[in-house]
Structures are given as structure tokens and as C-alpha cells.
Design an enzyme around this catalytic site. Structure first.
Site, PDB file in Angstrom:
ATOM      1  N   LYS A 290       0.845  -1.196   0.000  1.00 45.77           N
ATOM      2  CA  LYS A 290       0.000   0.000   0.000  1.00 45.77           C
ATOM      3  C   LYS A 290       0.882   1.249   0.000  1.00 45.77           C
ATOM      4  O   LYS A 290       2.006   1.206   0.479  1.00 45.77           O
ATOM      5  CB  LYS A 290      -0.858   0.030   1.275  1.00 45.77           C
ATOM      6  CG  LYS A 290      -2.006  -0.953   1.291  1.00 45.77           C
ATOM      7  CD  LYS A 290      -2.802  -0.840   2.591  1.00 45.77           C
ATOM      8  CE  LYS A 290      -3.953  -1.816   2.634  1.00 45.77           C
ATOM      9  NZ  LYS A 290      -4.994  -1.564   1.637  1.00 45.77           N
ATOM     10  N   ARG A 364     -10.554 -11.354   1.577  1.00 46.70           N
ATOM     11  CA  ARG A 364     -11.373 -12.419   0.985  1.00 46.70           C
ATOM     12  C   ARG A 364     -10.648 -13.757   1.005  1.00 46.70           C
ATOM     13  O   ARG A 364     -11.277 -14.813   1.046  1.00 46.70           O
ATOM     14  CB  ARG A 364     -11.796 -12.018  -0.440  1.00 46.70           C
ATOM     15  CG  ARG A 364     -10.639 -11.766  -1.371  1.00 46.70           C
ATOM     16  CD  ARG A 364     -11.026 -10.954  -2.597  1.00 46.70           C
ATOM     17  NE  ARG A 364     -11.079  -9.525  -2.310  1.00 46.70           N
ATOM     18  CZ  ARG A 364     -11.387  -8.594  -3.212  1.00 46.70           C
ATOM     19  NH1 ARG A 364     -11.678  -8.930  -4.465  1.00 46.70           N
ATOM     20  NH2 ARG A 364     -11.417  -7.327  -2.867  1.00 46.70           N
TER      21      ARG A 364
HETATM   22  N1  BES Z   1      -8.263  -3.737   4.369  1.00 42.31           N
HETATM   23  C1  BES Z   1      -8.356  -3.283   3.025  1.00 42.31           C
HETATM   24  C2  BES Z   1      -9.616  -2.486   2.759  1.00 42.31           C
HETATM   25  C3  BES Z   1      -9.625  -1.065   3.239  1.00 42.31           C
HETATM   26  C4  BES Z   1      -8.879  -0.097   2.609  1.00 42.31           C
HETATM   27  C5  BES Z   1     -10.453  -0.701   4.258  1.00 42.31           C
HETATM   28  C6  BES Z   1      -8.930   1.210   3.033  1.00 42.31           C
HETATM   29  C7  BES Z   1     -10.532   0.616   4.669  1.00 42.31           C
HETATM   30  C8  BES Z   1      -9.765   1.573   4.059  1.00 42.31           C
HETATM   31  C9  BES Z   1      -8.360  -4.483   2.085  1.00 42.31           C
HETATM   32  O1  BES Z   1      -7.601  -5.561   2.479  1.00 42.31           O
HETATM   33  C10 BES Z   1      -7.810  -4.002   0.800  1.00 42.31           C
HETATM   34  O2  BES Z   1      -6.661  -3.646   0.778  1.00 42.31           O
HETATM   35  N2  BES Z   1      -8.616  -4.015  -0.257  1.00 42.31           N
HETATM   36  C11 BES Z   1      -8.195  -3.550  -1.524  1.00 42.31           C
HETATM   37  C12 BES Z   1      -8.773  -4.480  -2.557  1.00 42.31           C
HETATM   38  C13 BES Z   1      -8.255  -4.228  -3.949  1.00 42.31           C
HETATM   39  C14 BES Z   1      -6.784  -4.576  -4.016  1.00 42.31           C
HETATM   40  C15 BES Z   1      -9.052  -5.044  -4.905  1.00 42.31           C
HETATM   41  C16 BES Z   1      -8.720  -2.134  -1.714  1.00 42.31           C
HETATM   42  O3  BES Z   1      -9.837  -1.848  -1.274  1.00 42.31           O
HETATM   43  O4  BES Z   1      -7.993  -1.313  -2.239  1.00 42.31           O
HETATM   44 MN    MN Z   2      -5.603  -5.353   1.842  1.00 47.79          MN
END
Ligand code: BES
Ligand code: MN
Ligand code: ZN
Length: 508
Positions: A290, A364
Site C-alpha cells: 500500500k 477475501r
Molecule cells: N483492508 C483493506 C480495505 C480497506 C482499505 C479498508 C482502506 C478501509 C480503508 C483491504 O484488504 C484491501 O486492501 N482491499 C483492496 C482491494 C483491492 C486490491 C481489490 C482495496 O480496497 O484497495
Molecule cells: Mn488489503
């Protein structure tokens, strides 16, 4: 904090502070009228002078009114009666407890439940059928009181002083209905469950590890005879074939845990409701790292797990006559030489293979194995709770959790429980039309569906593992915590979940 209900006249109740409402334009609520009369029109006088307009959420603290037994009187503006709704009611209650917090009073008596707080013409007929505005007002008052008293400074070298307000009494002029007492007790237990969820959520990733969550789950099992906690280790998960879950923990030095808490409150034969909570104790994204800004907030990626623990604590305290199982897959998502790489293909416990195109779509991957595992409890219903997608925050902001279900009746029940507790969700579609976005050239599916409809494709992914039972999914990415100056866990969706479970017992 303790809560009680009693009948009594506002000028006669002894104590630190009595709280009464004033409508916009200066019209006194019924309780305020009684005080005004006892205090030789002190309230009408100050309203005439313009010191209290009754504007929604305004407050005015008065000391030692003649003819009034309580040391203080807090006037609270209710706004226009016609404009009272869920939003303004919650704001008024928050302003009330903020004003009480600014005093040294240890106890307060509130006359609010009779004055229209909690009325909401826009509430769904479903909510209106389930309970009165009075029950709603008491629940929200308890949550507001607990929120005001909550401290998140356990890791500061000099924690602030404990909250002063210790006892809140809801006073009614008529004899309170017995049902209102159980609403109050349930709300207090729910607030304690939220407090547990908030405390766990706020803990940093170096304290709140999967092992720490397992310890907390075991402690819940110790504290309540009705809860049995079991913790599976990575070697157990390997035997079960949880290749998807295990792929996420590969980059981490912390051992992953699969925690189950079995609450037995109902008949032995009654099928349980299973709550599955995402327990990523830190989500760096893994190799699909990230960006750095606000990455600290990914300590909150275990808020689904925290809500399961908070809910189980609350229902165990209530002794709810129902069987409920909590399932918490927990690990960290970190990059390393051992970490899973984009393009890797893994086999889930269900046998379905998954091409991992983005290691940041890890929620997931742990949930799908936990959902497959949940079938072993022969569930009546399975509900998973997860901070699953940033896309959900884009879709619904920080107001509503995203809700998906393979049964419409279940969706409606969860929506109503959310309205009853002002912990609302909004339903999104699970149509098959979205499923092809998960097609992979090399495996049964891929773990991402692209930017469009990202919340929906995440739910579609989970739906491939929940075909054998009634299921709902709550995406709490936008509701589990607040960012910025108010940074902190919210304790959501503990209220929604607890209320849904209470409603389930009342139906049978
Ligand atoms: N934990 C995150 C989701 C999240 C991101 C919650 C920001 C709250 C704030 C999750 O594991 C994630 O990183 N999801 C990705 C999925 C994508 C790579 C398809 C996302 O939401 O960017
Ligand atoms: Mn994630
Ligand atoms: Zn995550």
C-alpha cells in the site's frame, strides 16, 4: 457506568443533575414545565430573557434552582418538534453527555424518552413495527453516554482521569414498561461490547497480534461459562487444506490463528448463527504494498474480528437464548522473501483454486477458508463482518456499512436491526452479472475484479464459498473507525449484530 429507569417527578428527584428538554421558540417540554412551576418560573424567565432558544443540541446548565431537589438542571435544546429525527436525536444526546461531562456531577437523571427523541417519520415500517421511539431513545442515550466516557489513552504514560459521570437514570412520569427495562439492560451490555471492540481496534499492530486476539478470546471463554474458545494453529489449518488463508500469513513472523468461540445459550439442538470476523491485525498490502499515507490505519483491519468478540461478550452477559459461534481468521499481511506474490495460485479449503493477482485483496482470501470451515457448525445463518474494500468507503462513505445477502429476508432483518440501533447498513446487489469479472485464465477464479464495483466483486468472491447456507456479508471498511482528528474505532457494527440476535430470540 450504571444505568437505571425509574418513575418520578423531576423537581423531587435528588442527585447531581436533572436533564430536561426545551423546544425551539422556548416551549418547555412536559418535564421542564414541572421544574419551571416548582422553581417559580425560573425557566420561563431565562427563556424570555433570551438565554435559551431551544435550538437543537444547545445546552444551558443551571445551579441550585429553588424548589428543585437536584443540585443542577441541564436544559437541552430539542429544536423544532417537527424536525426531530434519528440524526438530530443522536446529536442532542451527544450534546447532553458532552455537557454533563463538563460538570463534576456523578449522576444524572434524564427526562428525554417522553419528548419525541427517537421519533423518525422516515424510519422504515420495519423498524417502526419492531419498537417504539422510546426504546430507540434509550438505546441511543446509553450509546452516547458510553461514547462520551470512553478513553483511548491506555498507552499514554499519563492516562487522563477516569470519567466522573457514573450513574445515568432515565426517568419517566408514567410507570416504565417492563420491556423498556430489558431494552436498557440490553443497550448497556451492547455498549460494553462496543467498548471491547473499540479498545481492541485502537490497539497498535505490535500489541494486537493474532496471538493477542486469541488470548482475548480465551479470556472471554474464562469469563463466561457459556463460551467455549478453541484456537487452531497453522499446522491444523494446513491439515484442513486452508491454502488460501495460509497464503496471506506467509510474509509474517507472527503465527496465524483460527479462533472459534462457541456460545451456548439456546437448546442443544438449535442450529447456531455463525459470525465470521476478518482479523488482519495489520494490512500492509503485502507484496502489492500500500502507499505510505495513513497506512497506520490498517491496524483497524481486525475490526470485524473485534466486533465478533464484542458481540459475543454482550450476548453472553445478556444470557441470550440462542446458539452463536464466532469464527475469527487472524494473521498479518506483510511483504517478505516468503510472502505470496502476484500471480501465485493457491487452493482453498473448498478445493477451488485462486489466482492471487493482488496480495492486498487478502481479506477475501482468509475469509473464504473461514466461511468453508463454518459449514462444520451446521449453521442456521452465517454472517461475515469485514473491513473488506476501500471501494465500499467510496460507495457509502462513513455512514452505512455495505450489506450483501443470498437471502432477502435475512438482508431485511439486518437492515432493520441497523435502524433500531442507528448502526445502519445499505444493501448492494450480488447479481451473477458481476461474477465474470472474477474469471481467471489459469485458476477457478482470481482474487480481484477490477476497480469498477470493487465492493460488489469482493462480495461475489465470498459468495462462491457460501452456497450451502443462508449468508450475509457486512463490509465495514467505512464504518469501523474514524480518521483524522477523531481517529478511533467506533465499535460498529456491534449494535447491529447484537440487535439482530436479540430479534432472533424474540421471534421464536
Ligand atoms: N483492508 C483493506 C480495505 C480497506 C482499505 C479498508 C482502506 C478501509 C480503508 C483491504 O484488504 C484491501 O486492501 N482491499 C483492496 C482491494 C483491492 C486490491 C481489490 C482495496 O480496497 O484497495
Ligand atoms: Mn488489503
Ligand atoms: Zn485488508
Amino acid at each position: 457506568m450504571e444505568f437505571s429507569i425509574k418513575q418520578g417527578s423531576p423537581e423531587k428527584l435528588k442527585g447531581g443533575c436533572v436533564v430536561v428538554g426545551v423546544f425551539e421558540g422556548g416551549k418547555l417540554s412536559t418535564a421542564a414545565q414541572v421544574i419551571d412551576k416548582a422553581a417559580k418560573h425560573a425557566l420561563s424567565d431565562l427563556i424570555a430573557r433570551g438565554d435559551m432558544s431551544g435550538k437543537s443540541s444547545s445546552t444551558l446548565l443551571l445551579h441550585k434552582l429553588p424548589g428543585v431537589a437536584a443540585e443542577r438542571v441541564l436544559l437541552v435544546g430539542l429544536g423544532k418538534a417537527s424536525e426531530l429525527n434519528s440524526k438530530t436525536s443522536v446529536e442532542i444526546l451527544r450534546a447532553t453527555f458532552a455537557a454533563l461531562d463538563a460538570t463534576a456531577t456523578k449522576d444524572a437523571v434524564l427526562y428525554i424518552a417522553d419528548e419525541g427523541i427517537g421519533n423518525d417519520a422516515a424510519a422504515s415500517t420495519h423498524r417502526q413495527a419492531l419498537d417504539s421511539g422510546q426504546a430507540w431513545a434509550i438505546r441511543q442515550a446509553v450509546f452516547a453516554a458510553a461514547e462520551q466516557a470512553f478513553r483511548a489513552d491506555g498507552l499514554k504514560s499519563k492516562p487522563s482521569t477516569a470519567p466522573v459521570l457514573k450513574h445515568v437514570t432515565f426517568a419517566t412520569r408514567e410507570k416504565p414498561a417492563a420491556a423498556l427495562r430489558s431494552v436498557l439492560d440490553q443497550a448497556a451490555a451492547t455498549a460494553r461490547g462496543m467498548e471491547l471492540a473499540k479498545t481492541l481496534g485502537n490497539l497498535p499492530g505490535n500489541v494486537c497480534t493474532p496471538t493477542y486476539l486469541a488470548t482475548k478470546a480465551r479470556a472471554l471463554g474464562k469469563a463466561h461459562k457459556s463460551i467455549k474458545t478453541t484456537v487452531l494453529e497453522e499446522k491444523d489449518m494446513r491439515k484442513l487444506g486452508m491454502g488460501s488463508f495460509l497464503s496471506v500469513t506467509r510474509g509474517s513472523e507472527q503465527p496465524a490463528k483460527l479462533i472459534t468461540l462457541e456460545y451456548h445459550g439456546g437448546d442443544k439442538k438449535q442450529k447456531p448463527i455463525v459470525l465470521v470476523g476478518k482479523g488482519i491485525t495489520f494490512d500492509s498490502g503485502g507484496i502489492s504494498l500500500k502507499p505510505g499515507a495513513e497506512m497506520d490505519e490498517m491496524k483497524y483491519d481486525m475490526c470485524g474480528a473485534a466486533s465478533v468478540l464484542g458481540t459475543l461478550q454482550a450476548i453472553a452477559e445478556m444470557g441470550l437464548k440462542l446458539n452463536v459461534v464466532g469464527v475469527i481468521p487472524s494473521c498479518e499481511n506483510l511483504p517478505s522473501g516468503h510472502a505470496t506474490k502476484p500471480g501465485d495460485i493457491v487452493t482453498s479449503m473448498s478445493g477451488q483454486t485462486i489466482e492471487i493477482l493482488n496480495t492486498d485483496a487478502e481479506g477475501r482470501l482468509i475469509l473464504c477458508d473461514a466461511l468453508t470451515y463454518s459449514a462444520k457448525f451446521n449453521p442456521d445463518t452465517v454472517i461475515d463482518i469485514a473491513t473488506l474494500t476501500g471501494a465500499c468507503v467510496i460507495a457509502l462513505g462513513h455512514v452505512a456499512s455495505g450489506l450483501f445477502s443470498n437471502e432477502d429476508k435475512l438482508a431485511r432483518e439486518l437492515l432493520a436491526a441497523g435502524e433500531q440501533t442507528h448502526d445502519r447498513a445499505w444493501q448492494l446487489p450480488l447479481w451473477d452479472d458481476y461474477q465474470p469479472l472474477l474469471d481467471s485464465n489459469f485458476a477457478d477464479m482470481q482474487n480481484i475484479g477490477g476497480r469498477a464495483g470493487g465492493t460488489i466483486t469482493a462480495a461475489c468472491f465470498l459468495s462462491r464459498f457460501t452456497k450451502d447456507y443462508r449468508w450475509a456479508h457486512l463490509d465495514i471498511a467505512g464504518t469501523a473507525w474514524k480518521s483524522g482528528k477523531e481517529k478511533g474505532a467506533t465499535g460498529r457494527p456491534v449494535p447491529l449484530l447484537v440487535q439482530y440476535l436479540i430479534n432472533r430470540t424474540e421471534k421464536k
